[in-house]
Design a protein around this motif. Sequence first.
Motif, PDB file in Angstrom:
ATOM      1  N   LEU A 431      11.714 -55.652  13.727  1.00 18.77           N
ATOM      2  CA  LEU A 431      12.491 -55.153  12.387  1.00 18.77           C
ATOM      3  C   LEU A 431      11.910 -56.015  11.396  1.00 18.77           C
ATOM      4  O   LEU A 431      11.847 -55.538  10.225  1.00 18.77           O
ATOM      5  CB  LEU A 431      13.833 -55.482  12.801  1.00 18.77           C
ATOM      6  CG  LEU A 431      14.555 -54.384  13.379  1.00 18.77           C
ATOM      7  CD1 LEU A 431      16.213 -55.090  13.657  1.00 18.77           C
ATOM      8  CD2 LEU A 431      14.870 -53.060  12.985  1.00 18.77           C
ATOM      9  N   GLN A 443      10.487 -49.363  13.614  1.00 19.02           N
ATOM     10  CA  GLN A 443      11.609 -50.033  13.199  1.00 19.02           C
ATOM     11  C   GLN A 443      12.983 -49.113  13.269  1.00 19.02           C
ATOM     12  O   GLN A 443      13.911 -49.982  13.774  1.00 19.02           O
ATOM     13  CB  GLN A 443      11.492 -50.191  11.535  1.00 19.02           C
ATOM     14  CG  GLN A 443      10.905 -51.613  11.051  1.00 19.02           C
ATOM     15  CD  GLN A 443      10.912 -51.697   9.647  1.00 19.02           C
ATOM     16  OE1 GLN A 443      11.040 -50.806   8.862  1.00 19.02           O
ATOM     17  NE2 GLN A 443      11.587 -52.840   9.260  1.00 19.02           N
ATOM     18  N   ALA A 447      15.924 -50.508  15.719  1.00 18.90           N
ATOM     19  CA  ALA A 447      17.424 -50.470  15.066  1.00 18.90           C
ATOM     20  C   ALA A 447      18.133 -49.596  16.022  1.00 18.90           C
ATOM     21  O   ALA A 447      19.598 -50.224  16.145  1.00 18.90           O
ATOM     22  CB  ALA A 447      17.455 -50.063  13.885  1.00 18.90           C
ATOM     23  N   GLN A 481      17.767 -60.345  11.128  1.00 21.70           N
ATOM     24  CA  GLN A 481      17.286 -59.117  10.678  1.00 21.70           C
ATOM     25  C   GLN A 481      17.978 -58.005  10.010  1.00 21.70           C
ATOM     26  O   GLN A 481      18.039 -57.316   9.191  1.00 21.70           O
ATOM     27  CB  GLN A 481      16.108 -58.626  11.583  1.00 21.70           C
ATOM     28  CG  GLN A 481      14.914 -59.745  11.982  1.00 21.70           C
ATOM     29  CD  GLN A 481      14.067 -60.105  10.877  1.00 21.70           C
ATOM     30  OE1 GLN A 481      13.891 -59.131   9.953  1.00 21.70           O
ATOM     31  NE2 GLN A 481      13.959 -61.415  10.606  1.00 21.70           N
ATOM     32  N   LEU A 482      19.203 -58.085  10.988  1.00 23.06           N
ATOM     33  CA  LEU A 482      20.145 -56.877  10.625  1.00 23.06           C
ATOM     34  C   LEU A 482      20.890 -57.409   9.240  1.00 23.06           C
ATOM     35  O   LEU A 482      20.947 -56.149   8.327  1.00 23.06           O
ATOM     36  CB  LEU A 482      21.396 -56.976  11.625  1.00 23.06           C
ATOM     37  CG  LEU A 482      21.021 -56.449  13.129  1.00 23.06           C
ATOM     38  CD1 LEU A 482      22.018 -56.538  13.845  1.00 23.06           C
ATOM     39  CD2 LEU A 482      20.621 -54.876  12.922  1.00 23.06           C
ATOM     40  N   ILE A 485      18.087 -56.424   6.402  1.00 24.84           N
ATOM     41  CA  ILE A 485      17.984 -55.086   6.167  1.00 24.84           C
ATOM     42  C   ILE A 485      19.409 -54.464   5.166  1.00 24.84           C
ATOM     43  O   ILE A 485      19.231 -53.851   4.407  1.00 24.84           O
ATOM     44  CB  ILE A 485      17.845 -54.349   7.402  1.00 24.84           C
ATOM     45  CG1 ILE A 485      16.452 -54.675   8.036  1.00 24.84           C
ATOM     46  CG2 ILE A 485      17.916 -52.809   7.255  1.00 24.84           C
ATOM     47  CD1 ILE A 485      16.304 -53.959   9.361  1.00 24.84           C
ATOM     48  N   CYS A 498      21.915 -50.356  11.564  1.00 23.04           N
ATOM     49  CA  CYS A 498      22.338 -51.974  11.525  1.00 23.04           C
ATOM     50  C   CYS A 498      23.389 -52.257  11.035  1.00 23.04           C
ATOM     51  O   CYS A 498      24.161 -53.302  11.700  1.00 23.04           O
ATOM     52  CB  CYS A 498      21.346 -52.485  10.236  1.00 23.04           C
ATOM     53  SG  CYS A 498      19.423 -52.261  10.630  1.00 23.04           S
ATOM     54  N   SER A 501      25.427 -51.958  14.204  1.00 23.58           N
ATOM     55  CA  SER A 501      25.555 -53.217  15.224  1.00 23.58           C
ATOM     56  C   SER A 501      26.191 -54.355  14.599  1.00 23.58           C
ATOM     57  O   SER A 501      26.899 -55.109  15.391  1.00 23.58           O
ATOM     58  CB  SER A 501      23.971 -53.507  15.187  1.00 23.58           C
ATOM     59  OG  SER A 501      23.077 -52.355  15.657  1.00 23.58           O
TER      60      SER A 501
END
Length: 642
Positions: A431, A443, A447, A481-482, A485, A498, A501
């Motif tokens: 990611l 990517q 995800a 990373q989530l 983004i 994302c 999640s």
Amino acid sequence: MGEGVKAKLAKPIQLADQVAKQAGQCFRVECMELRARAEKLAALLRQAARAELYERPAERIMDDTVRALNKAAGMAARCFQNHSCLRRFFTLNPVSGLPRTLALLDTALEDVAWLLRISTPHADADADDEDGLRGLPNIAQNQPILFLVWDHIARLHTGSLAARADAAANLASLARDNPHFAKHIIEEDGVAPLVKLLKDGTDDGQEAAAKALGLLGRDEESVDKLLHAGVCSVFAVVLKEPPMRVQAAVAEAIASLAHHDQKCHDLLAQTNAVRHLVSHLAAGTIQEHIRYSVTGASRNVAPPAPMTSLHSVVLAKTFSVHHGSSGSPANEPPSSSKASDGQQHAGKKQMQSVVESAMAAKTSTNRVMGPPGRSMLTSNGRGSREAEDQATKVNMKTMAAKALWKLARSHVGVCKSITESRALLCFAKLLEQGAGGAGTDLQFYSAMAIMEITRVAEHNLALRQSAFKPSSPAAKAVVAQLLRIVSEGEDDDLLRPCITSLGCLARTFTASETRVVGPLVQLLDDRETPPVTREAVVALTKFACTENNLHVNHCKAIVDAGGGRHLVQLVYFGEQMQIEALMLLCYIAMHVPESEELAQAGVLSVLLWASKQAHMVQDMRVETLLPDAQGRLELFQSRASR
């Protein structure tokens, strides 16, 4: 050839002999022609009895042949019975229907000859027929696509290695064009030769067979037939051995089968396919990927081998640098309370440069000295990972991520295997790389895999505690990373999984974790697309709902970030998400009714308006929630007005 086909050949052979015998006792020209055709057909049928026939067309051809011979036998009997020898010799009256019978026998002769031609391997047959079809049988005149399927499946049985690869590619093309064609291939017993080609074929043949098998699994019934043919065990074997383009095709086929039927999840997990997919995903993504096997070794346990290699020394140095500077593990992203953005960037660059230089030195050393052992992804005599080009490596990672995404869906066992293998670190790294690294598809699939794992973890306490506990470096890397983004909010396709999640992980965040709610609230702005806004509302609801132990803290964070005024607008004008926005607003009103921001945003008026809307109050999710929220808000805000 099966016993059923052999049994079916006995009757037409007997009928052909009977027709030849009866027609031979009549001296008319037509009867002599009938006898000649019957004898020729009997010879072909005896030749077919000694050959390995392709059973599916053989059954249909034998049925048609028996019908033609029955008609010929009746015609021969009419010529023979009730006539003296003299009348049989001198009669000039033609027998009605005899030309039609001769035509039926000619058709049977052509079909049996075609069956022998496609069922019998010849040394030079492929050279002559490789670029052309081997004649259209009469039984397939009304279904030319059936003939194509038969011809290609027959090549899988009798052709050379190159012809088999070409036949598998043609079957894949047919299955891709039309789901009806895919069903024809399965019904005509095309799965078994494709599985055999995947096991024993050339690289081109294996790749084509893997693609064809993936395209055949279009529904649960089709996937069940593939599973009974043993594709799962063959997939697992191929995933261990290069070339990589074949492994990528197998990974894509696994993704297709897992998408259409969840029965294959258990079988693939039992064959260690998940382990091999994670290995492909990790190779080249995280430098110490060999440590992250599915055995689930702990992060703090040192590698079992002594630190005699340069790679081990550099890893030890990396750990010591990070422990000395921030007191956190090497794979743990520094929190905002410990370091500034500039310090994080500098630390990342330093880590990357050290490891890259070490790996370069290690590669040059291995070229001279040779590796001490062979990795599971190295060559088996047909190539190795190092020999593959970059595009093939990226495609392999992409297909591995896609397969893991499909396998993880609603399956606790697969999700546990993935998280124990430290694949979460791989997903976080992929990611982070973005389009400049591994590509947009990789990517997206990463995800989506994280989203499916978090969906399972949301309802499974054991998985949530083991994989996403706050102290886990892998979980911290994924969340970082989530959040990145979500904060950037550039790609809606990548943004939505994302957001989902983060919502599924709502119960894993501690009270001190204040950086998650703000970016989600910013997505409630009317400038965002409706699907993104709706996902953000659903995710925030999981933070604010009563089932979340920290719902009061999260509700305050939503209000402080300006979520109240956004939700008011969504309840009034958000056509695709009115109910979801109203539910979130009700939770906030119930848990922080004394908030001045809610009073200024006019939340009480919104709830009163919503209580008069029939389509809202009739929703079961709002039926009990709205009156409680309205009562709490009236109580606290009326006190404030005094």
